[in-house]
Design a protein around this motif. Structure first.
Motif, PDB file in Angstrom:
ATOM      1  N   LYS A  65       0.869  -1.191   0.000  1.00  0.00           N
ATOM      2  CA  LYS A  65       0.000   0.000   0.000  1.00  0.00           C
ATOM      3  C   LYS A  65       0.902   1.237   0.000  1.00  0.00           C
ATOM      4  CE  LYS A  65      -4.191  -1.993   0.989  1.00  0.00           C
ATOM      5  NZ  LYS A  65      -3.805  -3.400   0.904  1.00  0.00           N
ATOM      6  N   GLY A  66       0.299   2.407  -0.192  1.00  0.00           N
ATOM      7  CA  GLY A  66       1.095   3.636  -0.179  1.00  0.00           C
ATOM      8  C   GLY A  66       1.732   3.899  -1.529  1.00  0.00           C
ATOM      9  N   PRO A  67       2.857   4.600  -1.557  1.00  0.00           N
ATOM     10  CA  PRO A  67       3.482   4.864  -2.856  1.00  0.00           C
ATOM     11  C   PRO A  67       3.947   3.561  -3.513  1.00  0.00           C
ATOM     12  CG  PRO A  67       4.900   5.600  -1.050  1.00  0.00           C
ATOM     13  CD  PRO A  67       3.599   5.173  -0.433  1.00  0.00           C
ATOM     14  N   SER A  68       3.881   3.531  -4.828  1.00  0.00           N
ATOM     15  CA  SER A  68       4.185   2.281  -5.524  1.00  0.00           C
ATOM     16  C   SER A  68       5.690   1.998  -5.558  1.00  0.00           C
ATOM     17  CB  SER A  68       3.666   2.367  -6.963  1.00  0.00           C
ATOM     18  OG  SER A  68       4.046   1.209  -7.663  1.00  0.00           O
ATOM     19  N   PRO A  69       6.094   0.752  -5.313  1.00  0.00           N
ATOM     20  CA  PRO A  69       7.494   0.377  -5.519  1.00  0.00           C
ATOM     21  C   PRO A  69       7.867   0.597  -6.988  1.00  0.00           C
ATOM     22  CG  PRO A  69       6.296  -1.378  -4.405  1.00  0.00           C
ATOM     23  CD  PRO A  69       5.279  -0.386  -4.877  1.00  0.00           C
ATOM     24  N   ARG A  70       9.136   0.874  -7.238  1.00  0.00           N
ATOM     25  CA  ARG A  70       9.616   1.088  -8.602  1.00  0.00           C
ATOM     26  C   ARG A  70      10.886   0.272  -8.837  1.00  0.00           C
ATOM     27  NH1 ARG A  70       5.232   3.001 -11.145  1.00  0.00           N
ATOM     28  NH2 ARG A  70       4.377   4.781 -10.041  1.00  0.00           N
ATOM     29  N   ASP A  71      11.193   0.117 -10.104  1.00  0.00           N
ATOM     30  CA  ASP A  71      12.398  -0.575 -10.534  1.00  0.00           C
ATOM     31  C   ASP A  71      13.608  -0.065  -9.737  1.00  0.00           C
ATOM     32  OD1 ASP A  71      14.343  -1.900 -11.914  1.00  0.00           O
ATOM     33  OD2 ASP A  71      14.076  -0.811 -13.796  1.00  0.00           O
ATOM     34  N   GLY A  72      14.354  -0.976  -9.149  1.00  0.00           N
ATOM     35  CA  GLY A  72      15.574  -0.591  -8.437  1.00  0.00           C
ATOM     36  C   GLY A  72      15.404  -0.444  -6.936  1.00  0.00           C
ATOM     37  N   ASN A  73      14.159  -0.339  -6.443  1.00  0.00           N
ATOM     38  CA  ASN A  73      13.958  -0.245  -4.985  1.00  0.00           C
ATOM     39  C   ASN A  73      14.499  -1.512  -4.316  1.00  0.00           C
ATOM     40  OD1 ASN A  73      10.633   1.363  -5.079  1.00  0.00           O
ATOM     41  ND2 ASN A  73      12.670   2.217  -5.321  1.00  0.00           N
ATOM     42  N   LYS A  74      15.182  -1.312  -3.184  1.00  0.00           N
ATOM     43  CA  LYS A  74      15.722  -2.471  -2.467  1.00  0.00           C
ATOM     44  C   LYS A  74      14.661  -3.081  -1.557  1.00  0.00           C
ATOM     45  CE  LYS A  74      20.528  -1.102  -2.503  1.00  0.00           C
ATOM     46  NZ  LYS A  74      21.592  -0.427  -1.764  1.00  0.00           N
ATOM     47  N   LYS A 127      10.060  -5.477   3.599  1.00  0.00           N
ATOM     48  CA  LYS A 127      10.017  -4.000   3.550  1.00  0.00           C
ATOM     49  C   LYS A 127      10.664  -3.557   2.249  1.00  0.00           C
ATOM     50  CE  LYS A 127       9.316  -3.456   8.232  1.00  0.00           C
ATOM     51  NZ  LYS A 127       8.036  -2.987   8.754  1.00  0.00           N
ATOM     52  N   VAL A 128      10.065  -2.536   1.641  1.00  0.00           N
ATOM     53  CA  VAL A 128      10.653  -1.991   0.418  1.00  0.00           C
ATOM     54  C   VAL A 128      11.116  -0.568   0.696  1.00  0.00           C
ATOM     55  CG1 VAL A 128      10.302  -1.498  -2.026  1.00  0.00           C
ATOM     56  CG2 VAL A 128       9.006  -3.329  -0.946  1.00  0.00           C
ATOM     57  N   ASP A 129      12.328  -0.289   0.314  1.00  0.00           N
ATOM     58  CA  ASP A 129      12.877   1.057   0.497  1.00  0.00           C
ATOM     59  C   ASP A 129      12.427   1.932  -0.672  1.00  0.00           C
ATOM     60  OD1 ASP A 129      14.352   3.372   0.613  1.00  0.00           O
ATOM     61  OD2 ASP A 129      16.237   2.373   1.135  1.00  0.00           O
ATOM     62  N   ILE A 130      11.440   2.804  -0.408  1.00  0.00           N
ATOM     63  CA  ILE A 130      10.952   3.709  -1.443  1.00  0.00           C
ATOM     64  C   ILE A 130      11.371   5.129  -1.046  1.00  0.00           C
ATOM     65  CG2 ILE A 130       8.928   4.570  -2.681  1.00  0.00           C
ATOM     66  CD1 ILE A 130       7.568   1.871  -2.052  1.00  0.00           C
ATOM     67  N   ARG A 131      12.271   5.671  -1.796  1.00  0.00           N
ATOM     68  CA  ARG A 131      12.815   7.010  -1.520  1.00  0.00           C
ATOM     69  C   ARG A 131      13.203   7.184  -0.048  1.00  0.00           C
ATOM     70  NH1 ARG A 131       8.645   8.075  -5.271  1.00  0.00           N
ATOM     71  NH2 ARG A 131       7.225   8.649  -3.593  1.00  0.00           N
ATOM     72  N   GLY A 132      13.942   6.213   0.441  1.00  0.00           N
ATOM     73  CA  GLY A 132      14.503   6.354   1.788  1.00  0.00           C
ATOM     74  C   GLY A 132      13.589   5.939   2.925  1.00  0.00           C
TER      75      GLY A 132
END
Ligand SMILES: *[C@@H]1O[C@H](CO)[C@@H](O)[C@H](O)[C@H]1NC(C)=O
Ligand SMILES: *[C@@H]1O[C@H](CO)[C@@H](O)[C@H](O)[C@H]1NC(C)=O
Ligand SMILES: *[C@@H]1O[C@H](CO)[C@@H](O)[C@H](O)[C@H]1NC(C)=O
Length: 397
Positions: free
Chosen positions: A321-330, A372-377
């Motif tokens: 949920k929240g902002p979408s993960p993108r290519d390259g996110n750890k 957990k996905v790191d999306i913009r920090g």
């Protein structure tokens, strides 16, 4: 580099770059297509009066038209054509019925994926292949080098109008234009046929890249007359059946294939990954595995990966949920500290709500486990999910 294109090249004002235009270019403009640069072409990403979500849902419930003419078409013939294709890909062409097609991958010596491709068998010594627009220069270069080892293979590339007609009403729509019984052409099968307003013979494949039923048409478009015919066919479909047909751009094409769990070259597939890494081991039939290390390019590496189960990661889905993960996110384990993978494509899912992404994750991470996905920090909660996110509805026998 080969660019035998009959397609018009024009300078795009916004970028100053010379970009190619497909035969359907004028139709995109006329239907309010928002044009962007894509793999050296000027292609529609969206059309006016349709949001991305509306376009996407339209294809899942009606019919969408996608211009995929930027993809490269190949004819491969000659007495060694099977040997050739079975060297550069792991396909078993003896298992493929005449007039049927299959997904495969062009492989380098190390088993890395140079491109994904669809191969159709038109005869024991006649094959048709479609490869990605973005890979055209390196694919042609690669195939030319490989061809040096064969005496009797004729390979030519060509362009034309490639039109994907996708959605649950695709057969009803297309049936209005042909006497052939489309109900007898199943997923993966192909046919040369007449579509009433088009003079040239059209190659129809029951396939697609959305997870829906549908067709991909290759319409010869060498001459200006042929290009006009293809263009007016596209316009006719929309003008005569506006209640079910809309043109659909690249934005929805990407979210549809993502929901269907399909790979996009440059994201899920690269030269650093083998088909085994990419969870595409099913592309290597048993018959090709039995032939050992010389069987096809990269067989030594690929067969040992299969045998030893030595891959450490796999291609899988995640939802969030929240902002979408993108290519390259750890991607990290639930503790937020141990890195376990990375995202290759992500998008909000118009069908399911929330976000979906494809990712490479440590093989030990189980379906349903939290990551957990790191999306913009910022670390965001996500769940490991099986692919596809949305079940495919192919027309199967
Ligand atoms: C490609 O091959 C098919 C038959 O398999 C043929 O009908 C078609 O004309 C060929 N096209 C080109 C451009 O070579
Ligand atoms: C394959 O298709 C061609 C033209 O579409 C047709 O002439 C031929 O009979 C078909 N062959 C088989 C084995 O179905
Ligand atoms: C229709 O196709 C035939 C055979 O391909 C060709 O000879 C003829 O000139 C075409 N006619 C038109 C109007 O394009």
């Amino acid at each position: 580099m080969l660019r035998t294109t009959q397609f018009i090249q024009k300078r795009l004002a916004s970028t100053g770059k010379d970009l190619l235009r497909t035969p359907l270019y004028q139709a995109h403009i006329d239907h309010g297509g928002k044009m962007v640069e894509y793999a050296g072409f000027e292609m529609p990403v969206l059309y006016k009066d349709q949001s991305h979500i509306e376009s996407h849902k339209w294809v899942r419930s009606n019919v969408g038209l996608f211009d995929v003419s930027h993809m490269l078409q190949h004819n491969i013939s000659g007495s060694e054509s099977k040997l050739f294709l079975q060297k550069v890909t792991p396909i078993d062409l003896d298992l493929l019925a005449i007039n049927s097609s299959s997904l495969s991958v062009l492989l380098n010596k190390d088993g890395g994926v140079i491109d994904d491709c669809i191969i159709t068998k038109h005869g024991e010594n006649a094959y048709y292949m479609v490869t990605n627009a973005g890979c055209r220069a390196k694919d042609v270069d690669f195939l030319k080098k490989e061809l040096l080892q064969f005496l009797d293979v004729k390979h030519n590339t060509f362009e034309g109008t490639l039109l994907a007609i996708q959605g649950p009403k695709a057969q009803d729509l297309l049936q209005k234009f042909t006497n052939e019984d489309l109900g007898k052409i199943y997923f993966g099968q192909t046919k040369f046929l007449k579509l009433s307003p088009i003079n040239a013979t059209v190659h129809l494949a029951r396939s697609g890249y959305t997870g829906e039923d549908g067709f991909e048409l290759s319409i010869p478009s060498t001459s200006e007359v042929e290009q006009q015919e293809a263009l007016s066919f596209f316009n006719t479909l929309i003008a005569e059946y506006p209640e079910i047909v809309k043109p659909i751009g690249l934005a929805a094409r990407d979210s549809l294939r993502l929901e269907a769990g399909m790979c996009l070259y440059g994201h899920e597939l690269t030269e650093d990954l083998t088909p085994v890494d990419a969870s595409l081991t099913w592309l290597i039939p048993k018959t090709r595995r039995e032939l050992g290390e010389q069987s096809f390019n990269g067989a030594a590496k690929i067969l040992s990966q299969i045998k030893d189960k030595s891959t450490t990661k796999r291609r899988i889905g995640i939802t969030s949920k929240g902002p979408s993960p993108r290519d390259g996110n750890k991607i990290f384990a639930e503790d937020g500290k141990t890195e376990v993978g990375y995202v290759t494509s992500g998008s909000p899912s118009p069908t399911l709500g929330g976000n979906i992404a494809q990712a490479y994750i440590d093989k030990k991470a189980k379906i349903g486990s939290n990551v957990k996905v790191d999306i913009r920090g910022k670390l965001r909660d996500a769940v490991v999910t099986k692919l596809p996110f949305v079940e495919s509805k192919f027309y199967k026998q």
